[in-house]
Write an enzyme that holds these catalytic residues in place. Structure first.
Site, PDB file in Angstrom:
ATOM      1  N   LYS A   1      23.596  55.482  16.754  1.00 53.54           N
ATOM      2  CA  LYS A   1      23.265  56.851  16.308  1.00 53.54           C
ATOM      3  C   LYS A   1      22.272  57.519  17.253  1.00 53.54           C
ATOM      4  CE  LYS A   1      25.819  57.329  12.531  1.00 53.54           C
ATOM      5  NZ  LYS A   1      27.042  58.170  12.570  1.00 53.54           N
TER       6      LYS A   1
ATOM      7  N   TYR B   1      20.089  48.199   9.511  1.00 48.25           N
ATOM      8  CA  TYR B   1      20.951  49.186  10.184  1.00 48.25           C
ATOM      9  C   TYR B   1      21.284  48.739  11.620  1.00 48.25           C
ATOM     10  CZ  TYR B   1      23.040  53.836  10.759  1.00 48.25           C
ATOM     11  OH  TYR B   1      23.912  54.886  10.958  1.00 48.25           O
TER      12      TYR B   1
HETATM   13  O1  0WE Z   1      26.096  54.976   9.404  1.00 44.21           O
HETATM   14  C1  0WE Z   1      26.242  54.467   8.322  1.00 44.21           C
HETATM   15  C2  0WE Z   1      27.346  53.462   8.097  1.00 44.21           C
HETATM   16  C3  0WE Z   1      27.538  52.635   9.307  1.00 44.21           C
HETATM   17  C4  0WE Z   1      28.399  51.411   9.183  1.00 44.21           C
HETATM   18  C5  0WE Z   1      28.475  50.616   8.063  1.00 44.21           C
HETATM   19  C6  0WE Z   1      29.270  49.476   8.079  1.00 44.21           C
HETATM   20  C7  0WE Z   1      29.339  48.538   6.910  1.00 44.21           C
HETATM   21  C8  0WE Z   1      30.574  47.668   6.921  1.00 44.21           C
HETATM   22  C9  0WE Z   1      29.107  51.050  10.305  1.00 44.21           C
HETATM   23  N1  0WE Z   1      29.861  49.941  10.342  1.00 44.21           N
HETATM   24  C10 0WE Z   1      29.948  49.157   9.264  1.00 44.21           C
HETATM   25  N2  0WE Z   1      30.706  48.020   9.360  1.00 44.21           N
HETATM   26  C11 0WE Z   1      30.967  47.224   8.294  1.00 44.21           C
HETATM   27  O2  0WE Z   1      31.590  46.157   8.466  1.00 44.21           O
HETATM   28  N3  0WE Z   1      25.374  54.805   7.317  1.00 44.21           N
HETATM   29  C12 0WE Z   1      24.306  55.742   7.562  1.00 44.21           C
HETATM   30  C13 0WE Z   1      25.429  54.184   5.977  1.00 44.21           C
HETATM   31  C14 0WE Z   1      24.533  53.006   6.034  1.00 44.21           C
HETATM   32  O3  0WE Z   1      24.976  51.844   6.546  1.00 44.21           O
HETATM   33  C15 0WE Z   1      23.918  50.965   6.524  1.00 44.21           C
HETATM   34  C16 0WE Z   1      22.780  51.591   5.971  1.00 44.21           C
HETATM   35  C17 0WE Z   1      23.175  52.912   5.659  1.00 44.21           C
HETATM   36  C18 0WE Z   1      22.323  53.958   5.071  1.00 44.21           C
HETATM   37  C19 0WE Z   1      23.852  49.653   6.964  1.00 44.21           C
HETATM   38  C20 0WE Z   1      22.644  48.967   6.814  1.00 44.21           C
HETATM   39  C21 0WE Z   1      21.531  49.583   6.285  1.00 44.21           C
HETATM   40  C22 0WE Z   1      21.588  50.889   5.848  1.00 44.21           C
END
Ligand code: 0WE
Length: 255
Positions: free
Chosen positions: A162, A155
């Site tokens: 966050k 993450y």
């Molecule tokens: O907050 C999120 C998503 C955040 C996110 C994800 C991406 C993937 C593709 C922000 N920016 C990007 N940029 C990209 O290029 N989540 C809570 C979902 C999420 O994302 C993760 C998670 C989880 C759960 C990323 C890594 C590990 C776990």
């Protein structure tokens, strides 16, 4: 009586029908709200417009949350269309794929700025702009994740973003409480959305979550939508600055 009857709300962060913002939008519509929507670019507009129209919305405006001018223009347009507003949903985040892939200590200054700008600062600017046209008793809501508090594998910079978002929710709540405006966030369990696609090991994160969460199941967009209706309605009139978990109890467990 429907909980959001007569209320007008703006949804920021709808991308497609897998979006958390879509679960929230459908529930807000079901409970009687009149909605407006934003989209990031022309490619996403193609997806957002039919979804918005299916909920009877015709206010669909471009907004890049990295641009102050876009946010200010957005709320000028909202005022022209709706006059006053009762709630705003912030459901946007972004980090560069590089920064999510590389080891954390290699995070670049640009990557840090981008992730915190899109994912955290945007809530502050959106709140400041919304304040001018939001009714007393208005509610602002954002989406967060457990990675703000504990290290979730991969993450990375989003955990920092966050954490900043959650602290911003508390500061905004304290600042705008005297103006009668509430600010809260929902901390959702992992959901397969556009943002989650392409995240390495997302499958094993989901499986691990299901096994450890007290309710032993994943959370759905509808679950988030139901909690959002509570936070956006007068049912939560004395709740502000909260991080409300909709995660099947995952956050209370140590392993
Ligand atoms: O907050 C999120 C998503 C955040 C996110 C994800 C991406 C993937 C593709 C922000 N920016 C990007 N940029 C990209 O290029 N989540 C809570 C979902 C999420 O994302 C993760 C998670 C989880 C759960 C990323 C890594 C590990 C776990």
């Amino acid at each position: 009586m429907k909980l959001l009857a007569g209320k007008k709300g703006l949804i920021i962060g709808l991308a497609n029908d897998k979006s958390i913002a879509w679960g929230i939008s459908q529930k807000c519509h079901e409970y009687g709200a009149e909605l407006g929507f934003t989209f990031l670019n022309e490619a996403l507009e193609k997806r957002v417009r039919p979804l918005a129209e299916s909920l009877g919305a015709d206010f669909i405006v471009k907004c890049d949350a990295e641009k102050d001018e876009d946010i200010v223009r957005l709320f000028d347009e909202v005022e022209k269309k709706f006059g006053k507003l009762d709630f705003v949903v912030h459901s946007i985040a972004h980090a560069s794929a590089e920064d999510l892939k590389n080891r954390f200590h290699l995070t670049t200054r640009e990557g840090f700025k981008h992730a915190l700008d899109v994912s955290a600062y945007s809530l502050i600017k959106i709140t400041a702009s919304a304040k001018k046209i939001i009714n007393p008793g208005g509610s602002i809501m954002a989406m967060t994740y457990y990675g703000a508090e504990k290290v979730v594998p991969n993450y990375r910079i989003m955990g920092v973003a966050k954490a900043a978002l959650e602290a911003s929710v508390r500061e905004l709540a304290a600042d705008l409480g005297p103006d009668g405006i509430r600010v809260n966030a929902i901390s959702a369990g992992p959901i397969r959305t556009l943002a989650a696609s392409g995240v390495s090991d997302f499958k094993s994160l989901m499986t691990g979550f299901e096994g450890r969460a007290p309710l032993r199941r994943l959370v759905t967009q509808e679950d988030i939508g139901n909690a959002a209706v509570y936070l956006l309605s007068d049912m939560s009139r004395s709740v502000t600055g909260e991080i409300h978990y909709v995660d099947g109890g995952f956050n209370i467990t140590a392993a």
